[in-house]
Scaffold this active site. Structure first.
Site, mmCIF file in Angstrom:
data_model
loop_
_atom_site.group_PDB
_atom_site.id
_atom_site.type_symbol
_atom_site.label_atom_id
_atom_site.label_comp_id
_atom_site.label_asym_id
_atom_site.label_seq_id
_atom_site.Cartn_x
_atom_site.Cartn_y
_atom_site.Cartn_z
ATOM 1 N N GLY B 16 0.811 -1.219 0.000
ATOM 2 C CA GLY B 16 0.000 0.000 0.000
ATOM 3 C C GLY B 16 0.841 1.265 0.000
ATOM 4 N N GLY B 18 -0.315 4.424 0.442
ATOM 5 C CA GLY B 18 -1.058 5.545 1.025
ATOM 6 C C GLY B 18 -0.167 6.311 1.990
ATOM 7 N N PHE B 19 -0.797 7.047 2.898
ATOM 8 C CA PHE B 19 -0.022 7.862 3.835
ATOM 9 C C PHE B 19 0.903 7.000 4.695
ATOM 10 C CE2 PHE B 19 -3.572 10.893 3.138
ATOM 11 C CZ PHE B 19 -2.809 11.985 2.764
ATOM 12 N N GLY B 20 0.385 5.865 5.192
ATOM 13 C CA GLY B 20 1.172 5.030 6.088
ATOM 14 C C GLY B 20 2.339 4.355 5.387
ATOM 15 N N VAL B 84 -2.212 -7.508 -4.189
ATOM 16 C CA VAL B 84 -1.856 -8.595 -3.285
ATOM 17 C C VAL B 84 -3.055 -9.518 -3.080
ATOM 18 C CG1 VAL B 84 -1.234 -9.149 -0.904
ATOM 19 C CG2 VAL B 84 -0.076 -7.279 -2.109
ATOM 20 N N GLU B 176 -18.044 17.860 3.657
ATOM 21 C CA GLU B 176 -17.274 18.558 2.626
ATOM 22 C C GLU B 176 -17.943 18.458 1.254
ATOM 23 O OE1 GLU B 176 -12.921 18.373 4.800
ATOM 24 O OE2 GLU B 176 -13.518 16.732 3.488
ATOM 25 N N ASP B 306 -5.532 2.746 8.138
ATOM 26 C CA ASP B 306 -6.959 2.416 8.190
ATOM 27 C C ASP B 306 -7.243 0.927 8.296
ATOM 28 O OD1 ASP B 306 -7.318 5.085 7.924
ATOM 29 O OD2 ASP B 306 -8.418 5.021 6.040
ATOM 30 N N ALA B 323 -5.228 10.427 8.344
ATOM 31 C CA ALA B 323 -3.907 10.452 7.712
ATOM 32 C C ALA B 323 -2.812 10.595 8.760
ATOM 33 C CB ALA B 323 -3.832 11.596 6.700
#
Lengths: 452, 452
Positions: B16, B18-20, B84, B176, B306, B323
């Site tokens: 992944g 993403g942010f992590g 994966v 939003e 997440d 995040a």
């Protein structure tokens, strides 16, 4: 907001929101007519920069503007999203695919052109991607970027095919795609991969004629373009006539080129609307028009831009499919309609040749205007100025200029996204395709650092 | 370019981008390990601004950056495009969907979350659009813009349904989207249409709980958010539990709302990878992790962001899906791996709460950090600064800032493109759908100027 005409004012219907249709619509802002523009897309597309979207240099929104927002202040105009099915010139009706019928007093057919595979639509279009719409450009971007991703994961023997890119057609679009693709491989993607060396990608430009840019450019500039492409590492093959395209690649009379990605820039044909019964056609399939851009015996129906074949007084060939032709014709027919509405006589359309240009890459271009012929950095700077100037809308001009400054300074590109549903599932398909037994691919040298 | 580790250095596999995952990868730049990051997409997505793409404010490339180009200079890292399929912790192998197997010494599972319809995936996802990927955002953009186009062409009695937009879920995303959609209708699209009045569009925000932003925000800010939305004309309905979604709209216990466009922002669930056998799960379906973010009995396997449920020492609930949690966990596990490689002890992960914020529209936002609570213009300015700051890549920061300045000054939006194949064919489908006999739609007042 311009003033609103009387409710009974004549109704002008424009089919197509390209350069021609939009020019006509805007020029009609001060005429006592109602205008309706129909397009299948909600956006006007700045076609000359579409190759930049395909090559990950610009985002679609940088070269496409909603037609509505362009004409929002024009009180006598409305925009409808819809696809035209047919034209009934006797009853002055245009029918849409959903069954709607729209009446008109004046009709401007400006529906443009689409990709032509010269009768091979069914079997070639699957493998060779055309470049006429935003969707086309995004699909080319996706396929080109996926080819590099697949090569990074593929065994060495499969890499050569994945890193071979063939562009068919040596007109301005083909030249621009080839140059931008070579730069992508040589400068932009370098450092990004570990198993492959992107600059080893082959970019092959095929042209059936004896020189590039054969339509409209001087022979010297054709040679300049070819040598500038060669500097970027593009293999230019002239007199290369494509006989077949399949899942392995492109087959010429005397050679076959294995390639996973093929771009088709060899031809366009008029929008199918030109085939409607009752409309006079030129040998090219385009609509034959009179000296005032109207259809014979129908002074209230005009055809302009790429869908029309306009024969200048002393010329054997119709005007070329250029934005400047469409824009000038659009403005002209708007004036012709205004003249008719005001009971004045129409003048004959006269095309002012403003010259042509094609860009080959960073600081490389060719330009021809009258007796002026330029190539190299100066031609490229003029190309940049002209293209930014003509981009409709302040916002897009700034966005494109910034993107270019950034790319120029850093050799990076900002729109390198692979989108579309489940792209990763295409990888095994791309990698699995077996090389042809007759021409075994050679393992390319690699700098694979570590296999996991 | 950082130094290259020894060929025998441990291999860290990250699932992944993403942010992590990205935070872990970057923090490992100076560690003596090889890093491989696998993602199904070629781009890192700045999720907090995804709603801006859905609402035609930003182009996808402004909030998404190729992962390769982010890590191009990191010599010990490689990026693979792939999906994966499973994790074998006993043999330390990760298998991809295409059959490839990758070994690891350390594994970081950072595969994130996806939209959850709470068991109604099959029947609700067709009508209510989720917002987790670039493709999701483009589909919402397309559907919202098409609804206005269809309303412009539809008979008056059909317009109310087409101009009704329901957003389900009153968390930050729902708030939003609702605010941006109301602004789109009230300020951006005004003047663009002739038959309809875009500002008459209804934007309805449904929340099952008793207040908006119930997770993490103080009650006062929930009220502030609701009143700021009301100022923009959003109908906020609290305690509104959705019982059914179908082609007519959204059905509540005591009411039905006819709407052509429905956005689902009510829930997420962990990536299906969390359901792999042998992995310990929290009640939320997320992977249960230890104090050092590792999987029980597998100190070499971590789950962050997440997909993970991390229970702070004194808390009953796991850390939220933010995040900042993912980034801090990513950096932490990189340090934990470096510690293990260097035979040092790992410390416990400690989360520093940096606060949360949600924007409601131009000059409207709510912000909570520790005891600081802000709403209105100052909160909005801080929101802008924080979000631009965290956008990875100089180019994107400039592009987003310019887009925002332009939108702020002109109330226009630059990415209002309807793309995707044959969008115009959706119009008749959108328009034809019959209103429900039980609740006849009222003809909305219009300013139709001329029917062609």
């Amino acid at each position: 907001m311009t003033g609103a005409p009387a409710p009974t004012a004549p109704h002008v219907l424009i089919i197509g929101g390209g350069f021609g249709g939009l020019a006509a619509l805007r020029r009609l802002a001060w005429s006592p007519v109602w205008v309706t523009l129909i397009d299948r897309r909600n956006h006007h597309l700045f076609q000359p920069l579409l190759y930049q979207v395909a090559m990950a240099g610009l985002s679609p929104a940088s070269i496409a503007t909603p037609i509505r927002s362009i004409v929002r202040r024009q009180g006598n105009a409305q925009v409808l999203l819809g696809s035209v099915a047919g034209v009934d010139m006797e009853r002055k009706l245009v029918s849409l695919e959903d069954g709607t019928r729209l009446g008109y007093d004046y009709l401007i057919i400006a529906a443009g052109a689409q990709t032509s595979y010269f009768g091979h639509e069914g079997d070639w279009s699957k493998f060779a991607l055309g470049l006429k719409t935003v969707e086309d450009a995004l699909e080319i971007r996706r396929r080109v970027l996926l080819a590099f991703e697949a090569a990074e994961r593929a065994p060495p023997h499969a890499r050569r095919r994945l890193l071979s890119f063939v562009i068919i057609g040596g007109g301005p679009t083909g030249v621009e795609v080839a140059g931008a693709l070579a730069e992508l491989a040589r400068y932009v993607l370098t450092d990004d991969f570990r198993a492959i060396e992107p600059r080893q990608a082959r970019v092959i430009l095929l042209e059936a004629a004896g020189r590039l840019l054969a339509n409209g450019f001087n022979q010297k500039l054709s040679h300049k373009a070819a040598s500038q492409l060669a500097e970027l590492g593009v293999e230019v093959r002239l007199g290369a006539k494509v006989e077949r395209i399949d899942e392995f690649g492109v087959h010429l009379a005397d050679d076959s080129i294995e390639a996973a990605t093929i771009v088709w820039a060899a031809g366009v044909q008029p929008n199918p609307l030109a085939q409607a019964p009752g409309l006079p056609r030129h040998g090219s399939g385009r609509l034959q028009v009179e000296a005032d851009c109207s259809i014979k015996d129908h002074p209230e129906v005009f055809a302009i831009g790429d869908i029309a074949a306009y024969l200048p007084r002393s010329a054997a060939n119709p005007l070329p499919g250029l934005a400047s032709v469409a824009i000038q014709q659009g403005r002209y027919v708007a004036q012709a309609i205004a003249a008719s509405v005001n009971n004045r006589r129409r003048r004959r359309f006269h095309y002012r040749d403003k010259g042509i240009m094609a860009t080959i890459g960073r600081s490389r271009a060719v330009l021809e205007a009258g007796s002026l012929r330029l190539s190299g950095r100066l031609a490229w700077l003029l190309w940049v100025v002209v293209h930014i100037w003509y981009l409709i809308g302040f916002h897009n001009r700034v966005a494109v200029m910034l993107s270019w400054c950034w790319s120029y300074l850093t050799y990076r590109r900002g729109a390198r996204l692979i989108t579309g549903e489940r792209s990763w599932e295409m990888l095994p398909k791309l990698m699995e395709r077996p090389p042809r037994p007759s021409s075994p691919s050679q393992p390319s040298s690699s700098r694979r650092r570590r296999s996991a």
